[in-house]
Motif scaffolding. Structure first.
Motif, PDB file in Angstrom:
ATOM      1  N   VAL A 128       0.857  -1.187   0.000  1.00  0.00           N
ATOM      2  CA  VAL A 128       0.000   0.000   0.000  1.00  0.00           C
ATOM      3  C   VAL A 128       0.893   1.236   0.000  1.00  0.00           C
ATOM      4  O   VAL A 128       1.870   1.321   0.754  1.00  0.00           O
ATOM      5  CB  VAL A 128      -0.929   0.011   1.226  1.00  0.00           C
ATOM      6  N   THR A 129       0.558   2.181  -0.874  1.00  0.00           N
ATOM      7  CA  THR A 129       1.382   3.382  -1.064  1.00  0.00           C
ATOM      8  C   THR A 129       0.561   4.646  -0.860  1.00  0.00           C
ATOM      9  O   THR A 129      -0.669   4.600  -0.768  1.00  0.00           O
ATOM     10  CB  THR A 129       1.967   3.398  -2.486  1.00  0.00           C
ATOM     11  N   ASN A 130       1.249   5.761  -0.820  1.00  0.00           N
ATOM     12  CA  ASN A 130       0.580   7.061  -0.770  1.00  0.00           C
ATOM     13  C   ASN A 130       0.172   7.464  -2.183  1.00  0.00           C
ATOM     14  O   ASN A 130       0.842   8.262  -2.848  1.00  0.00           O
ATOM     15  CB  ASN A 130       1.502   8.125  -0.153  1.00  0.00           C
ATOM     16  N   GLY A 131      -0.926   6.891  -2.650  1.00  0.00           N
ATOM     17  CA  GLY A 131      -1.389   7.116  -4.004  1.00  0.00           C
ATOM     18  C   GLY A 131      -0.514   6.389  -5.014  1.00  0.00           C
ATOM     19  O   GLY A 131       0.588   5.916  -4.701  1.00  0.00           O
ATOM     20  N   SER A 132      -1.014   6.278  -6.240  1.00  0.00           N
ATOM     21  CA  SER A 132      -0.212   5.609  -7.265  1.00  0.00           C
ATOM     22  C   SER A 132       0.951   6.478  -7.725  1.00  0.00           C
ATOM     23  O   SER A 132       1.899   5.969  -8.340  1.00  0.00           O
ATOM     24  CB  SER A 132      -1.086   5.225  -8.461  1.00  0.00           C
ATOM     25  N   GLN A 133       0.920   7.773  -7.409  1.00  0.00           N
ATOM     26  CA  GLN A 133       2.065   8.626  -7.748  1.00  0.00           C
ATOM     27  C   GLN A 133       3.321   8.146  -7.028  1.00  0.00           C
ATOM     28  O   GLN A 133       4.419   8.184  -7.585  1.00  0.00           O
ATOM     29  CB  GLN A 133       1.770  10.085  -7.398  1.00  0.00           C
ATOM     30  N   GLN A 134       3.162   7.672  -5.797  1.00  0.00           N
ATOM     31  CA  GLN A 134       4.328   7.155  -5.073  1.00  0.00           C
ATOM     32  C   GLN A 134       4.848   5.875  -5.724  1.00  0.00           C
ATOM     33  O   GLN A 134       6.054   5.615  -5.692  1.00  0.00           O
ATOM     34  CB  GLN A 134       4.000   6.898  -3.603  1.00  0.00           C
ATOM     35  N   PRO A 276      -9.212  11.434  -3.481  1.00  0.00           N
ATOM     36  CA  PRO A 276      -7.759  11.549  -3.618  1.00  0.00           C
ATOM     37  C   PRO A 276      -7.033  11.937  -2.332  1.00  0.00           C
ATOM     38  O   PRO A 276      -5.889  11.551  -2.134  1.00  0.00           O
ATOM     39  CB  PRO A 276      -7.594  12.635  -4.685  1.00  0.00           C
ATOM     40  N   ALA A 277      -7.679  12.691  -1.440  1.00  0.00           N
ATOM     41  CA  ALA A 277      -6.960  13.269  -0.306  1.00  0.00           C
ATOM     42  C   ALA A 277      -6.496  12.225   0.701  1.00  0.00           C
ATOM     43  O   ALA A 277      -5.560  12.481   1.469  1.00  0.00           O
ATOM     44  CB  ALA A 277      -7.826  14.315   0.400  1.00  0.00           C
ATOM     45  N   MET A 278      -7.110  11.062   0.722  1.00  0.00           N
ATOM     46  CA  MET A 278      -6.679  10.036   1.665  1.00  0.00           C
ATOM     47  C   MET A 278      -5.371   9.382   1.225  1.00  0.00           C
ATOM     48  O   MET A 278      -4.723   8.706   2.020  1.00  0.00           O
ATOM     49  CB  MET A 278      -7.778   8.985   1.839  1.00  0.00           C
ATOM     50  N   ARG A 279      -4.993   9.586  -0.059  1.00  0.00           N
ATOM     51  CA  ARG A 279      -3.720   9.130  -0.589  1.00  0.00           C
ATOM     52  C   ARG A 279      -3.503   7.639  -0.348  1.00  0.00           C
ATOM     53  O   ARG A 279      -2.522   7.218   0.271  1.00  0.00           O
ATOM     54  CB  ARG A 279      -2.542   9.929   0.011  1.00  0.00           C
ATOM     55  N   VAL A 280      -4.417   6.836  -0.856  1.00  0.00           N
ATOM     56  CA  VAL A 280      -4.286   5.385  -0.732  1.00  0.00           C
ATOM     57  C   VAL A 280      -4.212   4.781  -2.132  1.00  0.00           C
ATOM     58  O   VAL A 280      -5.165   4.857  -2.910  1.00  0.00           O
ATOM     59  CB  VAL A 280      -5.449   4.759   0.054  1.00  0.00           C
ATOM     60  N   GLY A 281      -3.069   4.210  -2.427  1.00  0.00           N
ATOM     61  CA  GLY A 281      -2.866   3.481  -3.671  1.00  0.00           C
ATOM     62  C   GLY A 281      -2.147   2.194  -3.354  1.00  0.00           C
ATOM     63  O   GLY A 281      -1.955   1.839  -2.181  1.00  0.00           O
ATOM     64  N   TRP A 282      -1.754   1.477  -4.390  1.00  0.00           N
ATOM     65  CA  TRP A 282      -1.028   0.234  -4.141  1.00  0.00           C
ATOM     66  C   TRP A 282      -0.221  -0.171  -5.362  1.00  0.00           C
ATOM     67  O   TRP A 282      -0.451   0.311  -6.471  1.00  0.00           O
ATOM     68  CB  TRP A 282      -1.976  -0.897  -3.738  1.00  0.00           C
ATOM     69  N   VAL A 283       0.714  -1.071  -5.135  1.00  0.00           N
ATOM     70  CA  VAL A 283       1.503  -1.661  -6.214  1.00  0.00           C
ATOM     71  C   VAL A 283       1.434  -3.175  -6.081  1.00  0.00           C
ATOM     72  O   VAL A 283       1.484  -3.721  -4.975  1.00  0.00           O
ATOM     73  CB  VAL A 283       2.960  -1.161  -6.192  1.00  0.00           C
ATOM     74  N   ASN A 284       1.250  -3.838  -7.226  1.00  0.00           N
ATOM     75  CA  ASN A 284       1.348  -5.298  -7.313  1.00  0.00           C
ATOM     76  C   ASN A 284       2.511  -5.646  -8.218  1.00  0.00           C
ATOM     77  O   ASN A 284       2.655  -5.062  -9.299  1.00  0.00           O
ATOM     78  CB  ASN A 284       0.076  -5.918  -7.896  1.00  0.00           C
ATOM     79  N   ALA A 285       3.306  -6.591  -7.795  1.00  0.00           N
ATOM     80  CA  ALA A 285       4.448  -7.018  -8.593  1.00  0.00           C
ATOM     81  C   ALA A 285       4.940  -8.350  -8.047  1.00  0.00           C
ATOM     82  O   ALA A 285       4.437  -8.854  -7.033  1.00  0.00           O
ATOM     83  CB  ALA A 285       5.569  -5.975  -8.545  1.00  0.00           C
ATOM     84  N   ALA A 286       5.915  -8.923  -8.716  1.00  0.00           N
ATOM     85  CA  ALA A 286       6.554 -10.132  -8.213  1.00  0.00           C
ATOM     86  C   ALA A 286       7.109  -9.852  -6.817  1.00  0.00           C
ATOM     87  O   ALA A 286       7.573  -8.741  -6.528  1.00  0.00           O
ATOM     88  CB  ALA A 286       7.669 -10.563  -9.162  1.00  0.00           C
TER      89      ALA A 286
END
Length: 429
Positions: A128-134, A276-286
């Motif tokens: 979990v990241t601070n938005g997908s921008q991170q 957008p202000a809650m800044r919740v994004g994510w990354v999926n990868a190996a």
């Protein structure tokens, strides 16, 4: 020798102390010399500056590709926060430090959501990241060294260029057609052994193009053969108004690799679908990629806001699907209003995309029209704002292009704003 009764560390007289302070204050740091060399690659976002115009009531803004605050699920969010603070133990956990990987129930929800899209991952494949921008910033830090080649489309998302540029890459920009990136250009770029190919495959920011299924397969064929990973940015994939959803690049990658996410790094976000202000994004990868990103997250900010992750999980668990239906209905009406107004008012020689979803329409004006100059006129003479298209080109080409966002403007205003803009376009060349 010191006279009897004196001390070697005695203070100088008060006036002498002030003199020393004055002398020391004349020395200043040459910050330009101290800054790291990569700082030269950092530039201000033209979009961030244009967002300031939204607060001016006389401006009809097509500038910010931001969600409409009138559509935020504010009541559901308020109830979730209230629920947390009704319990002392719940509030304590929500306000405490947390694990870097993210709030476990939210990560489990993401695993289920992605599994429904054909991307089968375990918890070790989610951060979990601070938005997908991170996600983009971390990808740049993880993969780019000075001079390394990376492939982007022309045009591409401005925020990605801002995230990557401080790491001093060499951009290989490839053109797009109505089906996505042109394959001949991509093949030539991949032959130069780039670090990765960055792509927004669904309703691209800025031009609204969606990569066709056949082109998605062709891209993965070429990138797999070259050993080049794909960075898939999917901020808009849920905002489809016409046609059928296409499989994610990450899902096709899993299909090719025995069900495992292997050659695609996927960035997701709740910013366009929730708030957008809650800044919740994510990354999926190996997992080996996520493990490195976790270390970067620890160094950057330890973890995303615990309370915001808890609230986001609570809200999406209850209303995600129903809220998407609302957004699609509202944004489709606005997209249709913009396309109808362009059909009615656009002068000869002006062309535009007709996106099946997302938040943007891309205009190409005749050669000789300068979008930056047109913007200055539009604000001064017509009270209309947009983003010049050159901002979305790594090489600053595309001067005769414009990005129009329809998400925060009501249909009647859209019609009037397009009318004013098209009047200027008639005299711009």
């Amino acid at each position: 020798m010191f006279a009897r009764g004196t001390k070697c560390n005695a203070r100088p007289p008060e006036n002498d102390t002030k003199l020393l302070i004055r002398r020391r204050s004349t020395v200043s740091v040459d910050w330009g010399h101290v800054f790291a060399g990569r700082v030269g690659g950092m530039t201000a976002s033209e979009i961030r500056e244009l967002l300031k115009l939204i607060d001016r009531p006389e401006i009809i803004s097509f500038a910010g590709g931001i969600p409409d605050p009138d559509l935020f699920p504010s009541s559901a969010i308020a109830r979730s926060y209230e629920k947390i603070f009704q319990s002392n133990s719940g509030a304590g956990a929500a306000l405490q430090y947390s694990i870097t990987e993210g709030y476990t129930p939210l990560r489990e929800w993401i695993c289920d959501y992605m599994g429904g899209k054909g991307v089968n991952i375990g918890l070790d494949g989610v951060l979990v990241t601070n938005g997908s921008q991170q996600v983009l910033e971390f990808v740049g830090k993880l993969l780019i060294g000075p001079g390394d080649k990376i492939v982007v489309t022309r045009p591409t998302y401005l925020g990605a260029l801002q995230a990557f540029s401080p790491y001093e890459p060499t951009y290989l920009s490839i053109p797009m057609d109505e089906e996505g990136p042109e394959m001949t250009a991509l093949t030539e770029a991949l032959a130069q052994k780039p670090k990765f190919f960055y792509l927004v495959p669904d309703f691209q920011n800025p031009n609204g193009t969606t990569v066709t299924l056949a082109r998605r397969h062709a891209i993965l064929d070429a990138c797999d053969a070259a050993g080049v990973p794909v960075i898939e940015d999917t901020a808009y994939c849920e905002l489809r108004y016409d046609g059928e959803h296409l499989p994610l690049m990450a899902a096709l990658d899993c299909e090719r690799n025995g069900g495992k996410l292997t050659n695609v790094i996927f960035g997701g976000t709740f910013s366009k679908t929730m708030v957008p202000a809650m800044r919740v994004g994510w990354v999926n990868a190996a997992p080996e990629v996520v493990n490195r990103l976790v270390l970067m997250k620890q160094a950057a900010d330890l973890h995303a806001s615990t309370i915001n992750q808890i609230v986001m999980h609570d809200v999406v668990s209850q209303i995600f699907d129903s809220h998407l239906k609302l957004l699609r209905t509202q944004y489709k009406e606005r997209r249709d209003a913009m396309l109808a107004a362009l059909d009615e008012y656009a002068p000869p020689g002006v062309t535009w995309t007709k996106p099946e979803g997302g938040l943007f329409v891309w205009i190409e004006a005749p050669e000789g029209v300068d979008g930056t100059e047109l913007l200055a006129r539009a604000i001064k003479e017509a009270n209309v704002a947009f983003v010049p298209g050159s901002a979305f080109h790594a090489d600053r080409s595309g001067k005769n292009t414009l990005r129009l966002a329809f998400s925060v403007t009501k249909p009647a205003q859209i019609r009037e704003g397009i009318r004013r803009l098209c009047e200027l376009l008639k005299t711009a060349a």
